[in-house]
Design an enzyme around this catalytic site. Structure first.
Site, PDB file in Angstrom:
ATOM      1  CB  ALA A   1      33.103  37.671  40.142  1.00 31.88           C
TER       2      ALA A   1
ATOM      3  N   GLY B   1      37.275  39.363  37.632  1.00 28.49           N
ATOM      4  CA  GLY B   1      36.269  39.748  36.631  1.00 28.49           C
ATOM      5  C   GLY B   1      36.478  41.152  36.083  1.00 28.49           C
TER       6      GLY B   1
ATOM      7  CD  GLU C   1      37.898  36.713  34.429  1.00 24.47           C
ATOM      8  OE1 GLU C   1      37.131  37.089  35.341  1.00 24.47           O
ATOM      9  OE2 GLU C   1      38.125  35.515  34.200  1.00 24.47           O
TER      10      GLU C   1
HETATM   11  N1  CAA Z   1      33.443  41.151  45.852  1.00 21.87           N
HETATM   12  C1  CAA Z   1      32.663  41.641  46.827  1.00 21.87           C
HETATM   13  N2  CAA Z   1      32.979  42.734  47.552  1.00 21.87           N
HETATM   14  C2  CAA Z   1      34.140  43.336  47.279  1.00 21.87           C
HETATM   15  C3  CAA Z   1      34.999  42.880  46.272  1.00 21.87           C
HETATM   16  C4  CAA Z   1      34.609  41.737  45.541  1.00 21.87           C
HETATM   17  N3  CAA Z   1      35.352  41.248  44.530  1.00 21.87           N
HETATM   18  N4  CAA Z   1      36.096  43.688  46.247  1.00 21.87           N
HETATM   19  C5  CAA Z   1      35.912  44.614  47.204  1.00 21.87           C
HETATM   20  N5  CAA Z   1      34.719  44.409  47.831  1.00 21.87           N
HETATM   21  C6  CAA Z   1      34.139  45.180  48.923  1.00 21.87           C
HETATM   22  C7  CAA Z   1      34.808  44.841  50.245  1.00 21.87           C
HETATM   23  O1  CAA Z   1      34.239  43.673  50.794  1.00 21.87           O
HETATM   24  C8  CAA Z   1      34.524  46.082  51.049  1.00 21.87           C
HETATM   25  O2  CAA Z   1      33.202  46.025  51.497  1.00 21.87           O
HETATM   26  P1  CAA Z   1      32.853  46.446  53.044  1.00 21.87           P
HETATM   27  O3  CAA Z   1      33.233  47.904  53.110  1.00 21.87           O
HETATM   28  O4  CAA Z   1      31.384  46.193  53.142  1.00 21.87           O
HETATM   29  O5  CAA Z   1      33.713  45.601  53.896  1.00 21.87           O
HETATM   30  C9  CAA Z   1      34.590  47.204  50.002  1.00 21.87           C
HETATM   31  O6  CAA Z   1      34.414  46.553  48.737  1.00 21.87           O
HETATM   32  C10 CAA Z   1      35.907  47.925  50.006  1.00 21.87           C
HETATM   33  O7  CAA Z   1      36.934  46.938  49.870  1.00 21.87           O
HETATM   34  P2  CAA Z   1      38.199  46.845  50.858  1.00 21.87           P
HETATM   35  O8  CAA Z   1      37.839  47.345  52.215  1.00 21.87           O
HETATM   36  O9  CAA Z   1      38.735  45.451  50.753  1.00 21.87           O
HETATM   37  O10 CAA Z   1      39.184  47.889  50.152  1.00 21.87           O
HETATM   38  P3  CAA Z   1      40.787  47.883  50.198  1.00 21.87           P
HETATM   39  O11 CAA Z   1      41.211  49.178  49.621  1.00 21.87           O
HETATM   40  O12 CAA Z   1      41.284  47.498  51.529  1.00 21.87           O
HETATM   41  O13 CAA Z   1      41.200  46.693  49.177  1.00 21.87           O
HETATM   42  C11 CAA Z   1      41.087  45.433  47.141  1.00 21.87           C
HETATM   43  C12 CAA Z   1      40.890  46.809  47.812  1.00 21.87           C
HETATM   44  C13 CAA Z   1      42.581  45.052  47.148  1.00 21.87           C
HETATM   45  C14 CAA Z   1      40.584  45.529  45.714  1.00 21.87           C
HETATM   46  C15 CAA Z   1      40.289  44.367  47.931  1.00 21.87           C
HETATM   47  O14 CAA Z   1      38.960  44.834  48.102  1.00 21.87           O
HETATM   48  C16 CAA Z   1      40.225  43.030  47.255  1.00 21.87           C
HETATM   49  O15 CAA Z   1      41.195  42.280  47.310  1.00 21.87           O
HETATM   50  N6  CAA Z   1      39.083  42.704  46.628  1.00 21.87           N
HETATM   51  C17 CAA Z   1      38.878  41.420  45.983  1.00 21.87           C
HETATM   52  C18 CAA Z   1      39.655  41.329  44.667  1.00 21.87           C
HETATM   53  C19 CAA Z   1      39.503  39.955  44.069  1.00 21.87           C
HETATM   54  O16 CAA Z   1      39.947  38.951  44.604  1.00 21.87           O
HETATM   55  N7  CAA Z   1      38.847  39.895  42.885  1.00 21.87           N
HETATM   56  C20 CAA Z   1      38.613  38.657  42.184  1.00 21.87           C
HETATM   57  C21 CAA Z   1      37.253  38.113  42.534  1.00 21.87           C
HETATM   58  S1  CAA Z   1      36.999  36.483  41.942  1.00 21.87           S
HETATM   59  C22 CAA Z   1      36.548  36.666  40.323  1.00 21.87           C
HETATM   60  O17 CAA Z   1      36.515  37.752  39.767  1.00 21.87           O
HETATM   61  C23 CAA Z   1      36.184  35.384  39.656  1.00 21.87           C
HETATM   62  C24 CAA Z   1      35.954  35.434  38.195  1.00 21.87           C
HETATM   63  O18 CAA Z   1      36.863  35.436  37.389  1.00 21.87           O
HETATM   64  C25 CAA Z   1      34.592  35.408  37.693  1.00 21.87           C
END
Ligand code: CAA
Length: 261
Positions: free
Chosen positions: A66, A111, A114
Protein backbone atom coordinates in the site's frame (compact mmCIF):
# COMPACT_ATOMS: atom_id res chain seq x y z
CA UNK A 1 -11.99 1.85 -20.10
CA UNK A 2 -8.60 3.58 -20.01
CA UNK A 3 -6.87 3.71 -16.65
CA UNK A 4 -3.92 5.72 -15.35
CA UNK A 5 -2.26 3.02 -13.22
CA UNK A 6 -3.69 -0.22 -14.57
CA UNK A 7 -3.34 -1.86 -17.99
CA UNK A 8 -6.07 -4.20 -19.17
CA UNK A 9 -5.95 -6.31 -22.29
CA UNK A 10 -7.45 -9.55 -23.49
CA UNK A 11 -6.18 -12.17 -25.88
CA UNK A 12 -7.49 -15.64 -26.68
CA UNK A 13 -9.73 -15.98 -23.63
CA UNK A 14 -7.18 -14.55 -21.18
CA UNK A 15 -7.54 -11.15 -19.49
CA UNK A 16 -4.29 -9.48 -18.42
CA UNK A 17 -4.50 -6.99 -15.57
CA UNK A 18 -1.16 -5.22 -15.06
CA UNK A 19 -0.64 -2.83 -12.18
CA UNK A 20 1.32 -0.04 -13.77
CA UNK A 21 2.72 2.59 -11.44
CA UNK A 22 6.44 1.92 -11.83
CA UNK A 23 7.67 5.18 -10.29
CA UNK A 24 6.35 3.91 -6.94
CA UNK A 25 7.15 0.23 -7.62
CA UNK A 26 3.41 -0.29 -8.33
CA UNK A 27 2.43 0.70 -4.78
CA UNK A 28 -1.31 0.81 -4.20
CA UNK A 29 -2.73 4.26 -3.56
CA UNK A 30 -6.51 4.85 -3.43
CA UNK A 31 -6.59 5.79 -7.11
CA UNK A 32 -4.87 2.55 -8.16
CA UNK A 33 -7.11 0.44 -5.90
CA UNK A 34 -10.19 2.06 -7.44
CA UNK A 35 -8.86 1.36 -10.93
CA UNK A 36 -8.15 -2.28 -10.07
CA UNK A 37 -11.73 -2.51 -8.79
CA UNK A 38 -13.08 -1.14 -12.09
CA UNK A 39 -10.74 -3.34 -14.15
CA UNK A 40 -12.04 -6.45 -12.37
CA UNK A 41 -15.63 -5.31 -13.00
CA UNK A 42 -14.76 -5.17 -16.69
CA UNK A 43 -13.11 -8.58 -16.54
CA UNK A 44 -16.10 -10.06 -14.70
CA UNK A 45 -18.56 -8.73 -17.28
CA UNK A 46 -16.57 -9.72 -20.36
CA UNK A 47 -17.71 -13.14 -21.60
CA UNK A 48 -14.64 -13.39 -23.82
CA UNK A 49 -12.38 -13.49 -20.75
CA UNK A 50 -12.35 -16.90 -19.06
CA UNK A 51 -9.06 -16.75 -17.12
CA UNK A 52 -7.25 -13.72 -15.66
CA UNK A 53 -3.53 -13.13 -15.14
CA UNK A 54 -2.58 -10.39 -12.67
CA UNK A 55 0.95 -9.00 -12.73
CA UNK A 56 2.99 -5.86 -12.11
CA UNK A 57 4.64 -3.61 -14.71
CA UNK A 58 8.43 -3.53 -14.94
CA UNK A 59 11.08 -6.00 -13.89
CA UNK A 60 11.56 -5.00 -10.29
CA UNK A 61 8.21 -5.05 -8.57
CA UNK A 62 4.88 -6.83 -8.58
CA UNK A 63 3.39 -4.49 -5.96
CA UNK A 64 5.57 -2.92 -3.21
CA UNK A 65 2.59 -2.55 -0.87
CA UNK A 66 0.00 0.00 0.00
CA UNK A 67 1.18 3.55 -0.65
CA UNK A 68 3.10 4.64 2.44
CA UNK A 69 3.16 8.32 1.40
CA UNK A 70 -0.64 8.34 1.23
CA UNK A 71 -1.02 6.46 4.54
CA UNK A 72 1.55 8.44 6.53
CA UNK A 73 -0.79 11.21 7.75
CA UNK A 74 -4.05 9.28 7.88
CA UNK A 75 -6.24 9.49 10.96
CA UNK A 76 -8.24 6.60 12.43
CA UNK A 77 -11.24 7.12 10.17
CA UNK A 78 -9.13 7.48 7.02
CA UNK A 79 -7.06 4.43 7.96
CA UNK A 80 -10.17 2.30 8.43
CA UNK A 81 -11.65 3.59 5.14
CA UNK A 82 -8.43 2.79 3.27
CA UNK A 83 -8.36 -0.72 4.79
CA UNK A 84 -11.96 -1.30 3.79
CA UNK A 85 -11.26 -0.14 0.22
CA UNK A 86 -8.34 -2.55 -0.19
CA UNK A 87 -10.32 -5.39 1.35
CA UNK A 88 -13.33 -4.71 -0.88
CA UNK A 89 -11.17 -4.80 -4.03
CA UNK A 90 -9.22 -7.92 -3.00
CA UNK A 91 -12.42 -9.75 -2.04
CA UNK A 92 -13.73 -8.95 -5.52
CA UNK A 93 -10.62 -10.56 -7.02
CA UNK A 94 -11.02 -13.57 -4.73
CA UNK A 95 -14.69 -14.09 -5.52
CA UNK A 96 -14.84 -13.18 -9.24
CA UNK A 97 -16.28 -16.26 -10.94
CA UNK A 98 -13.18 -16.84 -13.11
CA UNK A 99 -9.74 -18.15 -12.13
CA UNK A 100 -7.17 -15.44 -11.38
CA UNK A 101 -3.47 -16.35 -11.55
CA UNK A 102 -0.93 -14.02 -9.93
CA UNK A 103 2.29 -13.80 -11.93
CA UNK A 104 4.60 -12.34 -9.29
CA UNK A 105 7.51 -10.68 -11.05
CA UNK A 106 9.27 -8.88 -8.18
CA UNK A 107 8.50 -7.30 -4.79
CA UNK A 108 5.20 -8.54 -3.35
CA UNK A 109 5.29 -6.78 -0.01
CA UNK A 110 2.46 -5.80 2.32
CA UNK A 111 -0.52 -5.04 0.09
CA UNK A 112 1.43 -6.70 -2.76
CA UNK A 113 1.66 -10.02 -0.95
CA UNK A 114 -1.98 -9.53 0.07
CA UNK A 115 -3.28 -8.94 -3.48
CA UNK A 116 -1.37 -12.01 -4.69
CA UNK A 117 -3.03 -14.07 -1.93
CA UNK A 118 -6.49 -12.96 -3.09
CA UNK A 119 -5.72 -14.64 -6.44
CA UNK A 120 -6.42 -18.36 -6.92
CA UNK A 121 -2.72 -19.23 -6.97
CA UNK A 122 0.68 -17.68 -7.47
CA UNK A 123 3.52 -18.32 -9.93
CA UNK A 124 6.72 -16.47 -9.05
CA UNK A 125 9.83 -15.40 -10.88
CA UNK A 126 13.18 -16.07 -9.20
CA UNK A 127 13.28 -12.31 -8.54
CA UNK A 128 10.06 -12.28 -6.49
CA UNK A 129 10.21 -11.36 -2.82
CA UNK A 130 7.30 -11.80 -0.44
CA UNK A 131 6.60 -10.39 3.00
CA UNK A 132 4.29 -8.54 5.34
CA UNK A 133 6.58 -5.77 6.63
CA UNK A 134 3.75 -3.74 8.21
CA UNK A 135 4.72 -4.08 11.89
CA UNK A 136 8.01 -2.36 11.00
CA UNK A 137 5.90 0.62 9.91
CA UNK A 138 3.85 0.57 13.10
CA UNK A 139 0.72 -0.94 11.54
CA UNK A 140 -0.88 -4.33 11.00
CA UNK A 141 -1.37 -5.84 7.54
CA UNK A 142 -4.56 -4.13 6.39
CA UNK A 143 -5.69 -5.71 3.13
CA UNK A 144 -6.34 -9.26 4.37
CA UNK A 145 -2.80 -10.34 5.33
CA UNK A 146 -3.66 -11.27 8.92
CA UNK A 147 -6.35 -13.60 7.53
CA UNK A 148 -5.17 -15.02 4.20
CA UNK A 149 -1.51 -15.70 5.01
CA UNK A 150 -2.47 -18.15 7.78
CA UNK A 151 -4.92 -19.85 5.43
CA UNK A 152 -2.15 -20.28 2.83
CA UNK A 153 0.90 -21.21 4.91
CA UNK A 154 -0.56 -22.24 8.29
CA UNK A 155 -0.83 -20.43 11.59
CA UNK A 156 2.73 -20.77 12.91
CA UNK A 157 4.49 -19.73 9.71
CA UNK A 158 2.07 -16.81 9.14
CA UNK A 159 2.63 -15.53 12.66
CA UNK A 160 6.42 -15.83 12.34
CA UNK A 161 6.45 -13.98 9.01
CA UNK A 162 4.08 -11.24 10.20
CA UNK A 163 5.64 -10.69 13.66
CA UNK A 164 9.19 -10.57 12.26
CA UNK A 165 8.28 -8.58 9.08
CA UNK A 166 10.75 -10.93 7.36
CA UNK A 167 11.03 -10.76 3.58
CA UNK A 168 11.44 -14.15 1.91
CA UNK A 169 12.65 -15.03 -1.57
CA UNK A 170 10.71 -17.01 -4.16
CA UNK A 171 12.26 -20.36 -3.22
CA UNK A 172 11.31 -19.90 0.43
CA UNK A 173 7.79 -18.83 -0.64
CA UNK A 174 7.63 -22.07 -2.65
CA UNK A 175 8.88 -24.10 0.32
CA UNK A 176 6.19 -22.72 2.65
CA UNK A 177 3.46 -23.24 0.05
CA UNK A 178 2.77 -19.62 -0.83
CA UNK A 179 3.61 -20.09 -4.52
CA UNK A 180 2.97 -23.05 -6.81
CA UNK A 181 6.05 -22.70 -9.00
CA UNK A 182 9.20 -20.61 -9.40
CA UNK A 183 10.54 -19.86 -12.89
CA UNK A 184 13.15 -17.61 -14.48
CA UNK A 185 11.85 -14.03 -15.03
CA UNK A 186 11.56 -14.47 -18.81
CA UNK A 187 9.53 -17.65 -18.25
CA UNK A 188 7.00 -16.06 -15.88
CA UNK A 189 4.34 -14.89 -18.34
CA UNK A 190 4.81 -17.88 -20.67
CA UNK A 191 4.32 -20.19 -17.65
CA UNK A 192 1.22 -18.28 -16.48
CA UNK A 193 -0.11 -18.44 -20.06
CA UNK A 194 0.61 -22.16 -20.22
CA UNK A 195 -1.41 -22.80 -17.08
CA UNK A 196 -4.18 -20.46 -18.26
CA UNK A 197 -4.37 -22.41 -21.52
CA UNK A 198 -4.56 -25.72 -19.63
CA UNK A 199 -7.54 -24.27 -17.75
CA UNK A 200 -9.08 -22.97 -21.00
CA UNK A 201 -9.26 -26.52 -22.38
CA UNK A 202 -11.90 -27.33 -19.77
CA UNK A 203 -15.55 -26.43 -19.35
CA UNK A 204 -15.62 -22.80 -18.09
CA UNK A 205 -18.79 -23.14 -16.03
CA UNK A 206 -17.41 -26.24 -14.28
CA UNK A 207 -14.10 -24.43 -13.56
CA UNK A 208 -16.00 -21.44 -12.19
CA UNK A 209 -18.20 -23.62 -9.99
CA UNK A 210 -15.06 -25.38 -8.68
CA UNK A 211 -13.65 -22.00 -7.63
CA UNK A 212 -16.87 -21.13 -5.82
CA UNK A 213 -17.11 -24.55 -4.14
CA UNK A 214 -13.47 -24.55 -2.97
CA UNK A 215 -13.61 -20.97 -1.70
CA UNK A 216 -16.92 -21.39 0.09
CA UNK A 217 -15.99 -24.79 1.47
CA UNK A 218 -12.84 -23.39 3.11
CA UNK A 219 -14.96 -21.02 5.24
CA UNK A 220 -17.51 -23.51 6.60
CA UNK A 221 -17.79 -26.92 8.29
CA UNK A 222 -17.45 -30.08 6.16
CA UNK A 223 -21.19 -30.94 6.15
CA UNK A 224 -22.12 -27.49 4.82
CA UNK A 225 -19.23 -27.65 2.35
CA UNK A 226 -20.28 -31.03 0.98
CA UNK A 227 -23.89 -29.83 0.65
CA UNK A 228 -22.66 -26.91 -1.45
CA UNK A 229 -20.53 -29.25 -3.56
CA UNK A 230 -23.61 -31.41 -4.26
CA UNK A 231 -25.48 -28.27 -5.33
CA UNK A 232 -22.84 -27.13 -7.85
CA UNK A 233 -22.27 -30.71 -9.04
CA UNK A 234 -25.99 -30.97 -9.80
CA UNK A 235 -25.95 -27.59 -11.54
CA UNK A 236 -23.37 -28.88 -14.04
CA UNK A 237 -25.99 -31.28 -15.42
CA UNK A 238 -28.01 -28.31 -16.67
CA UNK A 239 -25.14 -27.27 -18.97
CA UNK A 240 -24.47 -28.07 -22.63
CA UNK A 241 -20.81 -28.46 -21.73
CA UNK A 242 -21.56 -31.45 -19.47
CA UNK A 243 -23.27 -33.15 -22.40
CA UNK A 244 -20.34 -32.28 -24.68
CA UNK A 245 -17.66 -33.39 -22.20
CA UNK A 246 -19.24 -36.76 -21.52
CA UNK A 247 -20.28 -37.38 -25.12
CA UNK A 248 -16.69 -36.71 -26.22
CA UNK A 249 -15.49 -39.29 -23.70
CA UNK A 250 -17.99 -41.92 -24.86
CA UNK A 251 -17.16 -41.21 -28.51
CA UNK A 252 -13.42 -41.43 -27.66
CA UNK A 253 -13.04 -37.92 -29.07
CA UNK A 254 -10.09 -35.83 -27.78
CA UNK A 255 -11.26 -32.46 -29.09
CA UNK A 256 -14.14 -30.99 -27.14
CA UNK A 257 -16.20 -28.00 -28.23
CA UNK A 258 -17.05 -26.37 -24.91
CA UNK A 259 -19.35 -23.37 -25.32
CA UNK A 260 -19.44 -21.89 -21.82
CA UNK A 261 -23.13 -22.79 -21.78
N1 CAA B 1 4.56 3.22 -0.94
C1 CAA B 1 4.93 4.35 -1.55
N2 CAA B 1 6.04 4.46 -2.31
C2 CAA B 1 6.80 3.38 -2.44
C3 CAA B 1 6.47 2.16 -1.83
C4 CAA B 1 5.29 2.10 -1.06
N3 CAA B 1 4.88 0.97 -0.47
N4 CAA B 1 7.45 1.25 -2.14
C5 CAA B 1 8.34 1.90 -2.91
N5 CAA B 1 7.95 3.19 -3.10
C6 CAA B 1 8.63 4.23 -3.87
C7 CAA B 1 9.82 4.78 -3.10
O1 CAA B 1 9.39 5.76 -2.19
C8 CAA B 1 10.67 5.32 -4.22
O2 CAA B 1 10.13 6.55 -4.62
P1 CAA B 1 11.13 7.82 -4.92
O3 CAA B 1 11.97 7.35 -6.08
O4 CAA B 1 10.18 8.92 -5.25
O5 CAA B 1 11.92 8.00 -3.69
C9 CAA B 1 10.42 4.33 -5.37
O6 CAA B 1 9.20 3.66 -5.03
C10 CAA B 1 11.52 3.32 -5.50
O7 CAA B 1 11.69 2.70 -4.22
P2 CAA B 1 13.11 2.57 -3.49
O8 CAA B 1 14.01 3.69 -3.88
O9 CAA B 1 12.84 2.38 -2.03
O10 CAA B 1 13.64 1.21 -4.15
P3 CAA B 1 14.67 0.16 -3.50
O11 CAA B 1 15.04 -0.77 -4.59
O12 CAA B 1 15.74 0.85 -2.76
O13 CAA B 1 13.77 -0.63 -2.41
C11 CAA B 1 11.83 -1.79 -1.61
C12 CAA B 1 12.69 -1.42 -2.84
C13 CAA B 1 12.62 -2.73 -0.68
C14 CAA B 1 10.58 -2.49 -2.11
C15 CAA B 1 11.47 -0.49 -0.85
O14 CAA B 1 10.94 0.44 -1.77
C16 CAA B 1 10.45 -0.70 0.24
O15 CAA B 1 10.81 -1.18 1.31
N6 CAA B 1 9.19 -0.32 -0.01
C17 CAA B 1 8.13 -0.41 0.98
C18 CAA B 1 7.68 -1.86 1.18
C19 CAA B 1 6.65 -1.94 2.27
O16 CAA B 1 6.91 -1.68 3.44
N7 CAA B 1 5.41 -2.33 1.90
C20 CAA B 1 4.32 -2.45 2.82
C21 CAA B 1 3.50 -1.19 2.83
S1 CAA B 1 2.31 -1.15 4.12
C22 CAA B 1 1.00 -2.03 3.54
O17 CAA B 1 1.01 -2.60 2.46
C23 CAA B 1 -0.18 -2.04 4.46
C24 CAA B 1 -1.30 -2.94 4.11
O18 CAA B 1 -1.28 -4.13 4.34
C25 CAA B 1 -2.50 -2.37 3.52
Amino acid sequence: MEFKNVLLKKENGIGYVTINRPKALNALNSETLTEIDLAFDEVANDDEILVVILTGAGEKSFVAGADISEMKDMNVIEGRKFGLLGNKVFRKIETIEKPVIAAVNGFALGGGCEISMACDFRIASTKAKFGQPEVGLGITPGFGGTQRLARHVGLGMAKELIYTARIIDAQEAYRVGLVNKVVEPEELLPEANKIANEILKNAPIAVSLCKQAINRGMQVDMDTAIAFEAEVFGECFSTEDQTEGMTAFVEKRKEKAFKNK
